[in-house]
Design a protein around this motif. Sequence first.
Motif, mmCIF file in Angstrom:
data_model
loop_
_atom_site.group_PDB
_atom_site.id
_atom_site.type_symbol
_atom_site.label_atom_id
_atom_site.label_comp_id
_atom_site.label_asym_id
_atom_site.label_seq_id
_atom_site.Cartn_x
_atom_site.Cartn_y
_atom_site.Cartn_z
ATOM 1 N N LYS A 145 0.412 52.643 -45.356
ATOM 2 C CA LYS A 145 -0.587 51.876 -46.631
ATOM 3 C C LYS A 145 -1.159 52.580 -47.326
ATOM 4 O O LYS A 145 -1.559 52.098 -48.810
ATOM 5 N N ALA A 146 -2.534 53.349 -46.402
ATOM 6 C CA ALA A 146 -3.626 53.629 -47.043
ATOM 7 C C ALA A 146 -3.066 54.195 -48.277
ATOM 8 O O ALA A 146 -3.584 54.708 -49.076
ATOM 9 N N ILE A 147 -2.142 55.236 -48.094
ATOM 10 C CA ILE A 147 -1.615 56.455 -48.952
ATOM 11 C C ILE A 147 -1.267 55.654 -50.020
ATOM 12 O O ILE A 147 -1.533 56.513 -51.424
ATOM 13 N N ASP A 148 -0.220 55.337 -49.938
ATOM 14 C CA ASP A 148 0.606 54.181 -51.008
ATOM 15 C C ASP A 148 -0.972 53.484 -52.246
ATOM 16 O O ASP A 148 -0.591 52.916 -52.949
ATOM 17 N N ASP A 149 -1.742 53.281 -51.191
ATOM 18 C CA ASP A 149 -2.821 52.008 -51.547
ATOM 19 C C ASP A 149 -3.551 52.924 -53.247
ATOM 20 O O ASP A 149 -3.946 53.736 -52.652
ATOM 21 N N GLY A 150 -2.899 53.073 -54.384
ATOM 22 C CA GLY A 150 -3.680 53.759 -55.098
ATOM 23 C C GLY A 150 -5.132 53.212 -56.113
ATOM 24 O O GLY A 150 -5.654 54.858 -56.213
ATOM 25 N N ASP A 151 -5.325 52.565 -55.302
ATOM 26 C CA ASP A 151 -6.661 52.084 -55.763
ATOM 27 C C ASP A 151 -7.799 52.053 -55.220
ATOM 28 O O ASP A 151 -8.982 52.554 -54.981
ATOM 29 N N ALA A 152 -7.093 53.489 -53.816
ATOM 30 C CA ALA A 152 -8.478 53.394 -52.878
ATOM 31 C C ALA A 152 -8.210 55.345 -52.417
ATOM 32 O O ALA A 152 -7.769 55.626 -51.757
ATOM 33 N N ALA A 153 -8.633 55.250 -53.355
ATOM 34 C CA ALA A 153 -8.170 57.626 -53.041
ATOM 35 C C ALA A 153 -9.326 57.465 -52.084
ATOM 36 O O ALA A 153 -7.992 58.763 -51.271
ATOM 37 N N ALA A 154 -10.552 57.462 -51.895
ATOM 38 C CA ALA A 154 -10.904 57.705 -50.561
ATOM 39 C C ALA A 154 -10.135 57.429 -49.617
ATOM 40 O O ALA A 154 -9.859 58.473 -48.181
ATOM 41 N N ASN A 155 -9.962 56.443 -49.224
ATOM 42 C CA ASN A 155 -8.824 56.090 -47.752
ATOM 43 C C ASN A 155 -7.316 56.823 -48.279
ATOM 44 O O ASN A 155 -7.434 57.572 -47.519
ATOM 45 N N ALA A 156 -6.430 56.783 -49.014
ATOM 46 C CA ALA A 156 -5.812 57.942 -49.243
ATOM 47 C C ALA A 156 -5.425 59.122 -49.127
ATOM 48 O O ALA A 156 -4.881 59.838 -47.874
ATOM 49 N N VAL A 157 -7.051 60.402 -49.359
ATOM 50 C CA VAL A 157 -6.466 60.897 -48.575
ATOM 51 C C VAL A 157 -7.396 61.013 -47.330
ATOM 52 O O VAL A 157 -6.422 62.002 -46.742
ATOM 53 N N ALA A 158 -7.867 60.849 -47.387
ATOM 54 C CA ALA A 158 -8.738 60.393 -45.274
ATOM 55 C C ALA A 158 -7.197 60.265 -44.576
ATOM 56 O O ALA A 158 -7.159 60.904 -43.527
ATOM 57 N N ALA A 159 -6.584 59.170 -45.107
ATOM 58 C CA ALA A 159 -5.220 58.641 -44.387
ATOM 59 C C ALA A 159 -3.964 59.986 -44.384
ATOM 60 O O ALA A 159 -3.568 59.870 -43.585
ATOM 61 N N GLN A 160 -4.091 60.685 -45.660
ATOM 62 C CA GLN A 160 -2.981 61.553 -45.197
ATOM 63 C C GLN A 160 -3.871 62.942 -44.747
ATOM 64 O O GLN A 160 -2.662 63.414 -43.936
ATOM 65 N N ARG A 161 -4.609 63.391 -44.389
ATOM 66 C CA ARG A 161 -5.264 64.383 -44.164
ATOM 67 C C ARG A 161 -5.154 63.884 -42.540
ATOM 68 O O ARG A 161 -4.225 64.678 -41.495
ATOM 69 N N TRP A 181 -5.276 46.263 -37.970
ATOM 70 C CA TRP A 181 -6.028 45.537 -38.578
ATOM 71 C C TRP A 181 -5.666 44.643 -39.882
ATOM 72 O O TRP A 181 -5.217 43.659 -40.573
ATOM 73 N N ARG A 182 -6.661 45.759 -40.894
ATOM 74 C CA ARG A 182 -6.819 45.352 -42.504
ATOM 75 C C ARG A 182 -5.655 46.044 -43.282
ATOM 76 O O ARG A 182 -5.869 45.800 -44.485
ATOM 77 N N TYR A 183 -4.431 46.337 -42.698
ATOM 78 C CA TYR A 183 -3.700 46.957 -43.764
ATOM 79 C C TYR A 183 -2.005 45.998 -42.920
ATOM 80 O O TYR A 183 -1.154 45.812 -43.846
#
Length: 219
Positions: free
Chosen positions: A194-210, A121-123
Amino acid sequence: FHSVLKNKNGAKATSSSTIASDTLNLNLLHSVAVSGVEIVLDSVGADVQYALMKDISSRLTQLVESFTNKRNASTDASRAHGGILACSLTLLVLLARGKDSVHDVLLNADLIKSMIRIVQWRYDSKFSQDDADILSWKATVTHCLQFLSLVLRNQETQTKAGMSTEEIKGATLMIPRPGKAPRKTIDFISALRKAIDDGDAAANAVAAQRILDRIQLLN
């Protein structure tokens, strides 16, 4: 705290002796109760922990449905301050995840699906960012991604939760639109990217990649 969390009668209180104002928002009231649970959770017995987290899980599922379920008839008043409550609920779920007493409560399909729906929903590209709880919702997404990265770590935990890799990959969400037919949001995999590509939210990107790496590994 337990009795407050089980109160789902809406924004109006049924007893002025219980709640001072008959216009007090239920989501805000529950947020206060969740904060109280966060403080006492380590001090109560396993059976109480189980009961509390069962209600926490159910309340989060109910809240997500009030925002995303196409058949839900929730009013704007019942959704007000929902982001604040969602942030409190998901934080407590994340903090309680390591407790053996609540393992079975938190590792269930309804809770996991609710968190996946929040991420979708949020992405979603057509999601409107002009709500009052924007910071709380952003924090909620972070909590959800962190939790999902921990519980979707292998086939065993997915099996215990009753969810297959294909079900997780194919998770769909229909968003209601006033006067129009509901529309499908982006799929979970696309939301993760999209979370991975969002460079402004590192915690989200790392978790999404995992999460994405494990889905691909288990596929």
